[in-house]
Write a protein that holds these residues in place. Structure first.
Motif, short mmCIF file in Angstrom:
data_model
loop_
_atom_site.label_atom_id
_atom_site.label_comp_id
_atom_site.label_asym_id
_atom_site.label_seq_id
_atom_site.Cartn_x
_atom_site.Cartn_y
_atom_site.Cartn_z
N ALA A 83 0.83 -1.21 0.00
CA ALA A 83 0.00 0.00 0.00
C ALA A 83 0.86 1.26 0.00
CB ALA A 83 -0.92 -0.01 1.22
N GLN A 84 1.90 1.26 0.82
CA GLN A 84 2.79 2.42 0.89
C GLN A 84 3.55 2.60 -0.42
OE1 GLN A 84 2.60 3.95 4.02
NE2 GLN A 84 3.53 5.71 3.04
N LEU A 85 3.99 1.49 -1.00
CA LEU A 85 4.75 1.55 -2.25
C LEU A 85 3.88 2.09 -3.40
CD1 LEU A 85 7.49 0.81 -3.58
CD2 LEU A 85 6.48 -1.40 -4.16
N VAL A 86 2.66 1.64 -3.48
CA VAL A 86 1.77 2.11 -4.54
C VAL A 86 1.55 3.61 -4.43
CG1 VAL A 86 -0.63 2.06 -5.34
CG2 VAL A 86 0.60 -0.09 -4.98
N ARG A 87 1.27 4.08 -3.25
CA ARG A 87 0.92 5.49 -3.09
C ARG A 87 2.12 6.43 -3.14
NH1 ARG A 87 -2.51 2.16 -1.71
NH2 ARG A 87 -4.76 2.56 -1.70
N ILE A 90 4.82 3.99 -6.94
CA ILE A 90 4.32 3.45 -8.20
C ILE A 90 3.35 4.40 -8.88
CG2 ILE A 90 3.03 1.59 -9.29
CD1 ILE A 90 4.16 -0.31 -7.18
N ALA A 91 2.32 4.83 -8.18
CA ALA A 91 1.31 5.69 -8.81
C ALA A 91 1.90 7.01 -9.31
CB ALA A 91 0.16 5.95 -7.84
N ALA A 93 4.97 7.64 -10.27
CA ALA A 93 5.85 7.36 -11.41
C ALA A 93 5.04 7.08 -12.67
CB ALA A 93 6.77 6.19 -11.09
N LEU A 94 3.99 6.30 -12.55
CA LEU A 94 3.14 6.03 -13.71
C LEU A 94 2.45 7.29 -14.20
CD1 LEU A 94 1.47 2.65 -12.63
CD2 LEU A 94 3.31 2.99 -14.28
N HIS A 95 2.09 8.15 -13.29
CA HIS A 95 1.41 9.40 -13.64
C HIS A 95 2.29 10.28 -14.52
CE1 HIS A 95 -1.56 12.58 -13.20
NE2 HIS A 95 -0.58 13.42 -12.92
N ARG A 96 3.61 10.24 -14.27
CA ARG A 96 4.50 11.07 -15.08
C ARG A 96 4.98 10.34 -16.34
NH1 ARG A 96 8.79 9.90 -11.01
NH2 ARG A 96 10.51 8.84 -12.11
N GLY A 97 4.56 9.09 -16.54
CA GLY A 97 4.90 8.37 -17.76
C GLY A 97 6.10 7.48 -17.66
N GLY A 134 -6.68 -0.84 -6.55
CA GLY A 134 -7.09 -1.31 -7.87
C GLY A 134 -6.04 -1.20 -8.96
N ILE A 135 -4.86 -0.68 -8.63
CA ILE A 135 -3.80 -0.58 -9.64
C ILE A 135 -3.32 -1.99 -9.98
CG2 ILE A 135 -1.82 -0.43 -8.06
CD1 ILE A 135 -0.76 1.80 -9.87
N ARG A 136 -3.04 -2.26 -11.26
CA ARG A 136 -2.60 -3.59 -11.65
C ARG A 136 -1.46 -3.50 -12.65
NH1 ARG A 136 -6.57 -6.79 -15.82
NH2 ARG A 136 -5.96 -5.65 -17.70
N PRO A 137 -0.61 -4.54 -12.68
CA PRO A 137 0.51 -4.54 -13.63
C PRO A 137 0.03 -4.61 -15.07
CG PRO A 137 0.88 -6.12 -11.84
CD PRO A 137 -0.55 -5.69 -11.75
#
Length: 235
Positions: A83-87, A90-91, A93-97, A134-137
């Motif tokens: 949970a901590q890693l996603v927020r 991960i999220a 980093a994905l947001h910036r592409g 709900g984020i998934r690979p």
């Protein structure tokens, strides 16, 4: 996860490396990150459990051979780190592409705490849906080698962590769970894991790296062909 605020920013990609002990997963995670960065990609590479200050503290507890944890506690600690890693990582980093490479994610929970520990899959799914939001690979690369090769590699590393020290029956259950995850039926029942691709890792490390990149080229040729070409030339 699409960055809707900036239509020029490419969509980030969330890629996961999975496999049992001794398959060379972490080696390929490192190598792919280096290869992609060398051709100009923005890469964020993190491991589970860990990747944040809280996650690293949880990792120390989970992998310490002296830790005595109930199976339920173990599963919840993995989910807390996730949970901590996603927020935190991960999220954003994905947001910036960026391309996000994670050493283990949901599939490991289902294999280790589900098949290995015998915890109910429905409980693990519910807890981790809450943890990940709900984020998934976008793709999971599942590495495998023959069992005798994996055991030899593990023994060569020397000191083992708490998970590695589990008995052979435990690791056989984990291995079987990974194999089942490659079936269409299992993927259909677990959409939160995303697509899973098998990578034979019983070859020299350079060849395995090329195999990993080829799996990415098959889906995103415009992003990964340059990296695959560079890796092939380096063999």
């Amino acid at each position: 996860m699409q960055n809707n605020d900036d239509p020029v920013t490419p969509r980030g990609l969330f890629l996961v490396f999975e496999g049992g002990e001794g398959v060379g997963k972490t080696t390929q995670w490192h190598r792919l990150a280096d290869t992609l960065r060398a051709v100009g990609h923005d890469v964020v590479a993190v491991r589970e459990p860990g990747g944040t200050a809280a996650g690293d503290a949880i990792r120390s507890l989970l992998l310490d051979p002296t830790s005595e944890l109930a199976a339920e506690s173990e599963a919840l600690l993995f989910a807390a780190s996730r949970a901590q890693l996603v927020r935190d990582v991960i999220a954003p980093a994905l947001h910036r592409g960026a391309i996000v490479l994670v050493d283990r994610f949901l599939l490991s929970t289902y294999a280790y705490q589900g098949a290995g520990r015998g915890l109910p899959m429905s409980s693990l799914q519910a807890v981790n849906a809450f943890a990940t939001g709900g984020i998934r690979p976008d793709l999971t690369l599942l590495l495998s080698v023959p069992l005798d090769m994996a055991q030899a590699r593990q023994q060569a590393r020397g000191a083992s962590d708490r998970m590695e020290q589990e008995d052979l029956a435990f690791h056989q259950r984990v291995r079987a769970a990974f194999e089942v995850a490659l079936t269409a039926a299992w993927e259909g029942e677990h959409p939160e894991v995303g697509p899973v691709v098998a990578i034979g890792a019983d070859m020299p490390v350079d060849v395995v790296t090329v195999r990993c990149l080829e799996a990415l080229v098959a889906r995103w040729p415009e992003r990964f062909t340059a990296a695959a070409t560079a890796a092939l030339a380096a063999i």
